[in-house]
Write a protein that holds these residues in place. Sequence first.
Motif, short mmCIF file in Angstrom:
data_model
loop_
_atom_site.label_atom_id
_atom_site.label_comp_id
_atom_site.label_asym_id
_atom_site.label_seq_id
_atom_site.Cartn_x
_atom_site.Cartn_y
_atom_site.Cartn_z
N PRO A 137 0.93 -1.18 0.10
CA PRO A 137 -0.06 0.08 0.10
C PRO A 137 0.92 1.27 -0.11
N ALA A 138 1.86 1.16 0.76
CA ALA A 138 2.69 2.54 0.82
C ALA A 138 3.34 2.93 -0.49
N GLU A 139 3.86 1.80 -1.19
CA GLU A 139 4.50 2.03 -2.59
C GLU A 139 3.52 2.84 -3.63
N PHE A 140 2.22 2.29 -3.33
CA PHE A 140 1.23 2.79 -4.29
C PHE A 140 0.32 3.87 -3.85
N THR A 141 0.56 4.35 -2.85
CA THR A 141 -0.16 5.76 -2.51
C THR A 141 0.60 6.83 -2.89
N LYS A 142 -0.16 7.57 -3.93
CA LYS A 142 0.53 8.77 -4.50
C LYS A 142 -0.29 10.06 -4.61
N ILE A 143 0.24 11.01 -4.78
CA ILE A 143 -0.30 12.23 -4.90
C ILE A 143 0.17 12.73 -6.16
N ILE A 144 -0.55 12.96 -7.45
CA ILE A 144 -0.19 13.17 -8.80
C ILE A 144 -0.90 14.58 -9.17
N LYS A 145 -0.01 15.36 -9.93
CA LYS A 145 -0.37 16.65 -10.49
C LYS A 145 -0.48 16.25 -11.91
N LEU A 146 -1.69 16.74 -12.27
CA LEU A 146 -2.38 16.23 -13.70
C LEU A 146 -2.08 17.68 -14.50
N ASN A 147 -1.75 17.31 -15.86
CA ASN A 147 -1.67 18.46 -16.72
C ASN A 147 -2.40 18.36 -18.17
N PHE A 148 -3.37 19.08 -18.06
CA PHE A 148 -4.12 18.82 -19.24
C PHE A 148 -3.72 19.50 -20.51
N PHE A 149 -4.47 19.27 -21.82
CA PHE A 149 -4.18 19.65 -23.08
C PHE A 149 -4.14 21.36 -22.94
N ASN A 150 -3.05 22.07 -23.34
CA ASN A 150 -3.05 23.53 -23.32
C ASN A 150 -3.13 24.05 -22.01
N ASN A 151 -2.94 23.39 -20.92
CA ASN A 151 -3.39 23.86 -19.53
C ASN A 151 -4.75 24.44 -19.41
N ASP A 152 -5.78 23.73 -19.97
CA ASP A 152 -7.26 23.84 -19.86
C ASP A 152 -7.72 22.72 -19.48
N VAL A 153 -8.52 23.02 -18.13
CA VAL A 153 -9.09 21.90 -17.67
C VAL A 153 -10.20 21.37 -18.20
N PHE A 154 -10.93 22.25 -19.10
CA PHE A 154 -11.88 22.02 -19.62
C PHE A 154 -11.65 20.72 -20.99
N SER A 155 -10.37 20.75 -21.18
CA SER A 155 -9.94 19.73 -22.22
C SER A 155 -10.35 18.42 -21.58
N ASP A 156 -10.55 17.70 -22.82
CA ASP A 156 -10.85 16.01 -22.51
C ASP A 156 -9.57 15.36 -22.72
N ILE A 158 -5.59 14.41 -20.57
CA ILE A 158 -4.37 14.88 -20.00
C ILE A 158 -3.30 14.32 -20.58
N VAL A 159 -2.32 15.08 -20.91
CA VAL A 159 -1.19 15.12 -21.65
C VAL A 159 0.06 14.57 -20.86
N SER A 160 0.19 15.10 -19.55
CA SER A 160 1.29 14.61 -18.76
C SER A 160 0.92 14.88 -17.24
N PHE A 161 2.00 14.19 -16.55
CA PHE A 161 1.87 14.29 -15.04
C PHE A 161 3.20 14.59 -14.33
N SER A 162 2.95 14.71 -13.00
CA SER A 162 4.20 14.75 -12.13
C SER A 162 3.96 14.18 -10.88
N GLN A 163 4.51 13.48 -10.33
CA GLN A 163 4.38 12.94 -8.91
C GLN A 163 4.87 13.58 -7.68
N ILE A 164 4.25 14.05 -6.88
CA ILE A 164 4.53 14.81 -5.74
C ILE A 164 5.64 14.14 -4.80
N GLU A 165 6.76 14.36 -4.44
CA GLU A 165 7.64 13.79 -3.63
C GLU A 165 7.60 14.47 -2.00
N PHE A 166 7.22 13.65 -1.23
CA PHE A 166 6.90 14.19 0.26
C PHE A 166 7.97 13.91 1.20
#
Length: 345
Positions: A137-156, A158-166
Amino acid sequence: MHINKINMSLRTVLIFVLVSFCSCRPAATDNHELKIKPDSNYPRWIVSKLDSARQTSGIAFIGQKNNAKHFLLADDIGLIHHLKIENDTVFTITPVHFSPEFQKYLEKFPKKDFEEITYFPKDNSVYLSIEGNNPDPAEFTKIIKLNFFNNDVFSDSIVSFSQIEFKPYSLFTKYVRNNIAYEGLAVDDHYLYLGLEGFSEKGVFADSTFIFVVDKSNGSIIKQINTKNLGIGTISGLFSDKNNSLYGIDRNGKKLFHIELDNSLEVNYFSSTKVTSSIPGYKNLDYVASLESVTIDNENNIYLVDDPWPRFYVPDNSTLVKLDQTTIMNFKSFVPIIYRFKLNK
């Protein structure tokens, strides 16, 4: 004699200081009433003509266009949808597509357990909480930042992502267990807030949990807030309406709460209210609700979503015989329910 007089004097001074402190500063755990008014058009099924949400655990208001309010939904089976609500009651549900990179990243998870989604309008950032499951469970508990196409959350898309390191990582994973992690996730100008679902022993949850306050700039956990004195046993959703302010859901207590923090990140205001659940179209009939996320729109409407709990979601026969066939079908198909209340700020 002289020593006794000094001790008495010291006690007198200490008592005076304590009385003065208590009278000038209200206790942070005083529970004020959180005032909400149910919307007459809700609760409703999260279903449209073409699709329905499934196992919805997260909701985030992202804005209004014309007469429609737009949301992101996160389902704990690894799906994200756009929800558009027109004229308060007409729902449109459309899928959000993942980039090949994100799909590949998710393939390693034992379960694509999306539990919470939150949106920060100042930079159009979207954060997703994924809950870990066995075998690690610890290995697969993640907080992810999602990036939508053209930085537009109304877009359909998700073009990239980054994992938050705590930091420290050991604290981030310390209380994580199988299917128990951060079901509350909120963001403001300075902090991320992680709400631990709770502590469970053989399926029984304890009477308190934690909120971690994280410095956004470097991922450092700088504060751990224990909810015991607030009467919060579980956290299944968080939302920040402004800096140092959190709204949340205590699923097991069926309670909506509001916390305000001072500059030292101590709780200086707390309010809560019980939430009454009912079957859509049947205001006087209840069911086993599992309220799991909270968001607020641009008109101070507060939304809660119910993640269907398969073991208890479908009412017993004594209730089912009172319902129409569409309602029965929605229950048996585990269609989620959404609530709306007017928030009196």
